[in-house]
Write a protein that holds these residues in place. Structure first.
Motif, short mmCIF file in Angstrom:
data_model
loop_
_atom_site.label_atom_id
_atom_site.label_comp_id
_atom_site.label_asym_id
_atom_site.label_seq_id
_atom_site.Cartn_x
_atom_site.Cartn_y
_atom_site.Cartn_z
N ALA A 165 1.13 -1.27 -0.10
CA ALA A 165 0.12 -0.06 0.18
C ALA A 165 0.76 1.26 -0.03
O ALA A 165 0.35 2.43 -0.46
CB ALA A 165 -0.86 -0.01 1.08
N LEU A 166 2.05 1.13 0.67
CA LEU A 166 2.90 2.53 0.54
C LEU A 166 3.92 2.54 -0.46
O LEU A 166 4.45 3.53 -0.50
CB LEU A 166 3.72 2.41 1.77
N THR A 167 3.93 1.60 -1.28
CA THR A 167 4.80 1.47 -2.24
C THR A 167 5.05 2.82 -3.23
O THR A 167 6.08 3.47 -3.38
CB THR A 167 5.14 0.43 -3.26
N ASP A 168 3.80 3.43 -3.44
CA ASP A 168 3.67 4.15 -4.36
C ASP A 168 3.03 5.42 -3.81
O ASP A 168 2.62 6.58 -4.18
CB ASP A 168 2.49 3.97 -5.43
N ASN A 169 3.32 5.70 -2.41
CA ASN A 169 2.93 6.78 -1.44
C ASN A 169 3.65 7.87 -1.85
O ASN A 169 4.90 7.91 -1.63
CB ASN A 169 2.80 6.53 0.06
N ASP A 170 3.24 9.07 -2.32
CA ASP A 170 4.00 10.40 -2.31
C ASP A 170 3.49 11.26 -1.60
O ASP A 170 4.35 12.55 -1.89
CB ASP A 170 3.94 10.80 -4.04
N LEU A 171 2.85 10.95 -0.34
CA LEU A 171 2.62 12.11 0.29
C LEU A 171 3.25 11.85 1.85
O LEU A 171 3.99 10.81 2.37
CB LEU A 171 1.07 11.83 1.01
N PRO A 172 3.75 12.89 2.69
CA PRO A 172 4.34 12.89 4.07
C PRO A 172 3.81 11.85 4.72
O PRO A 172 2.41 11.63 4.88
CB PRO A 172 4.01 14.35 4.44
N ALA A 189 7.40 1.65 11.47
CA ALA A 189 8.26 2.96 10.86
C ALA A 189 9.70 2.40 10.53
O ALA A 189 10.10 3.33 9.72
CB ALA A 189 8.02 3.83 11.96
N GLY A 190 10.28 1.81 11.35
CA GLY A 190 11.49 1.45 11.23
C GLY A 190 11.73 0.43 9.91
O GLY A 190 12.52 0.79 9.30
N ARG A 191 11.07 -0.18 9.63
CA ARG A 191 10.94 -1.09 8.56
C ARG A 191 10.83 -0.05 7.10
O ARG A 191 11.54 -0.45 6.30
CB ARG A 191 9.92 -2.29 8.42
N CYS A 192 9.82 0.64 7.15
CA CYS A 192 9.60 1.72 6.41
C CYS A 192 10.90 2.47 6.02
O CYS A 192 11.08 2.71 4.79
CB CYS A 192 8.52 2.60 6.75
N PHE A 193 11.44 3.15 6.92
CA PHE A 193 12.60 3.74 7.03
C PHE A 193 13.77 3.17 6.08
O PHE A 193 14.51 3.76 5.42
CB PHE A 193 13.26 4.12 8.35
N LEU A 194 14.03 1.83 6.27
CA LEU A 194 15.09 1.02 5.92
C LEU A 194 14.76 0.43 4.36
O LEU A 194 15.48 -0.34 3.84
CB LEU A 194 15.45 0.05 6.98
N SER A 195 13.48 0.33 3.99
CA SER A 195 12.96 -0.41 2.99
C SER A 195 13.08 0.32 1.80
O SER A 195 13.68 1.61 1.66
CB SER A 195 11.50 -0.68 3.00
N HIS A 196 12.45 -0.24 0.55
CA HIS A 196 12.61 0.64 -0.75
C HIS A 196 11.56 1.56 -0.83
O HIS A 196 11.67 2.29 -1.70
CB HIS A 196 12.39 -0.52 -1.95
N ILE A 197 10.80 1.64 0.12
CA ILE A 197 9.44 2.67 0.16
C ILE A 197 10.06 3.91 -0.01
O ILE A 197 11.03 4.61 0.79
CB ILE A 197 8.68 2.28 1.28
N ALA A 198 9.58 4.79 -1.08
CA ALA A 198 10.28 6.19 -1.19
C ALA A 198 10.00 7.03 -0.07
O ALA A 198 10.96 8.14 0.14
CB ALA A 198 9.81 6.56 -2.51
N SER A 199 8.85 6.99 0.27
CA SER A 199 8.43 8.02 1.60
C SER A 199 8.84 7.57 2.90
O SER A 199 8.53 6.84 3.54
CB SER A 199 7.02 8.34 1.51
N ASN A 200 9.95 8.35 3.41
CA ASN A 200 10.37 7.98 4.59
C ASN A 200 9.45 8.30 5.95
O ASN A 200 8.80 9.46 5.51
CB ASN A 200 11.69 8.63 4.90
N PRO A 201 9.37 8.08 6.93
CA PRO A 201 8.42 8.54 7.74
C PRO A 201 8.93 9.82 8.46
O PRO A 201 10.05 10.14 8.80
CB PRO A 201 8.54 7.52 9.03
#
Length: 309
Positions: A139-146, A163-175
């Motif tokens: 769901a977050l892969t294409d997120n371009d919002l803060p 949040a930690g996983r998101c920060f370290l993943s390929h997901i473009a938007s960091n928390p």
């Protein structure tokens, strides 16, 4: 702007037959980044509270705040909501529900396992996130919002890991930031210090959940603590000051025939404390003072090598 706290006429009440009404006070019409620190704290506390509700109620309450999208992610009892509008995306992880066996198992499973990054993490909390993460990641892969994360109790622990996983993943938007309320300890020192993102960890006086799993098992807290004392005031207190204040809160609660180690854990208690702080902040602003900043309310950030609990 966000209209938050104090004014009863501004509250929105969502009623469902046979259930406790959902009451929200936040009103969001601009990006979250433009809010004061306390307005953000109230907003995320209310979203964490909303996440306990079914999708219909959650969607109605989120819409009242200003989020047109409220999407529930649910896998084997692990649950989180995505609240989204034109400006921001918020992931709110659902906390412990006493009647949900998966939640109880996650809370009591205090053994630690190797994390996917470094160090060790609470096995029960990690399993909850493992169940949910594939859906959230997609769901977050294409997120371009803060992007923001929040949660209460078990939801706070899950939000910390997510949040930690998101920060370290390929997901473009960091928390942008992580706000947790009544969160237990999540991992060991290496784990909680591995990801450096803004994390404000709210603790309400004697909330017992914030003291488990115990530090003697190697668990440590992440983030900067924001402490609400026995009188509901947000204050920076050192270890001795908090110990004295917790005894004061304990004896005060006994005189009311309750144990505040449990009552202080309620998300509604956190919301009440923050609403009062928002109200006082508004009065200060009306007198020409600047709104309270995070550095005035949150404890200083620990050293990255600190080993304190």
């Amino acid at each position: 702007m966000v209209c938050a706290g104090g004014d009863k006429q501004m509250a929105t009440v969502i009623r469902d037959s046979g259930e406790v009404p959902v009451v929200v006070h936040s009103r969001l019409a601009t990006p979250i980044a433009e809010l004061t620190f306390l307005q953000r704290a109230l907003l995320f506390a209310e979203l964490a509270m909303i996440s306990y509700n079914d999708q219909r109620e959650a969607a109605e309450a989120a819409a009242a705040i200003g989020f047109a999208d409220a999407t529930l992610f649910d896998n084997d009892g692990s649950q989180a909501y995505r609240f989204r509008n034109a400006h921001d995306c918020v992931i709110a992880c659902r906390g412990t529900e006493p009647h949900e066996w998966n939640d109880i198992q996650a809370d009591v499973d205090a053994a630690s396992v190797l994390a996917e990054t470094v160090g060790k993490v609470h096995r029960g909390f990690k399993k909850e996130v493992d169940d949910l993460w594939p859906e959230l990641e997609t769901a977050l892969t294409d997120n371009d919002l803060p992007l923001w994360f929040c949660g209460h109790s078990l939801g706070g622990a899950m939000a910390t890991i997510c949040a930690g996983r998101c920060f370290l993943s390929h997901i473009a938007s960091n928390p942008e930031a992580l706000f947790t309320y009544g969160s237990p300890r999540v991992g060991d020192n290496a784990y909680v210090n591995y990801v450096d993102l803004p994390h404000y960890r709210w603790v309400h006086n004697n909330d017992i959940v914030t003291r488990v799993p115990p530090s003697w098992m190697g668990y440590r807290h992440a983030g900067r603590e924001v402490y609400a004392d026995s009188r509901g005031r947000v204050r920076q207190l050192d270890a001795v000051g908090k110990r004295i204040d917790r005894w004061r809160g304990f004896w005060r609660s006994l005189r009311r025939f309750r144990i505040d180690h449990f009552s202080d854990h309620s998300i509604h208690g956190y919301i009440a404390v923050i609403r009062n702080a928002v109200r006082e902040d508004k009065e200060d602003v009306r007198r020409g003072e600047a709104p309270a900043a995070a550095n005035e309310l949150a404890m200083p950030e620990r050293s990255r090598t600190a080993k304190a609990a």
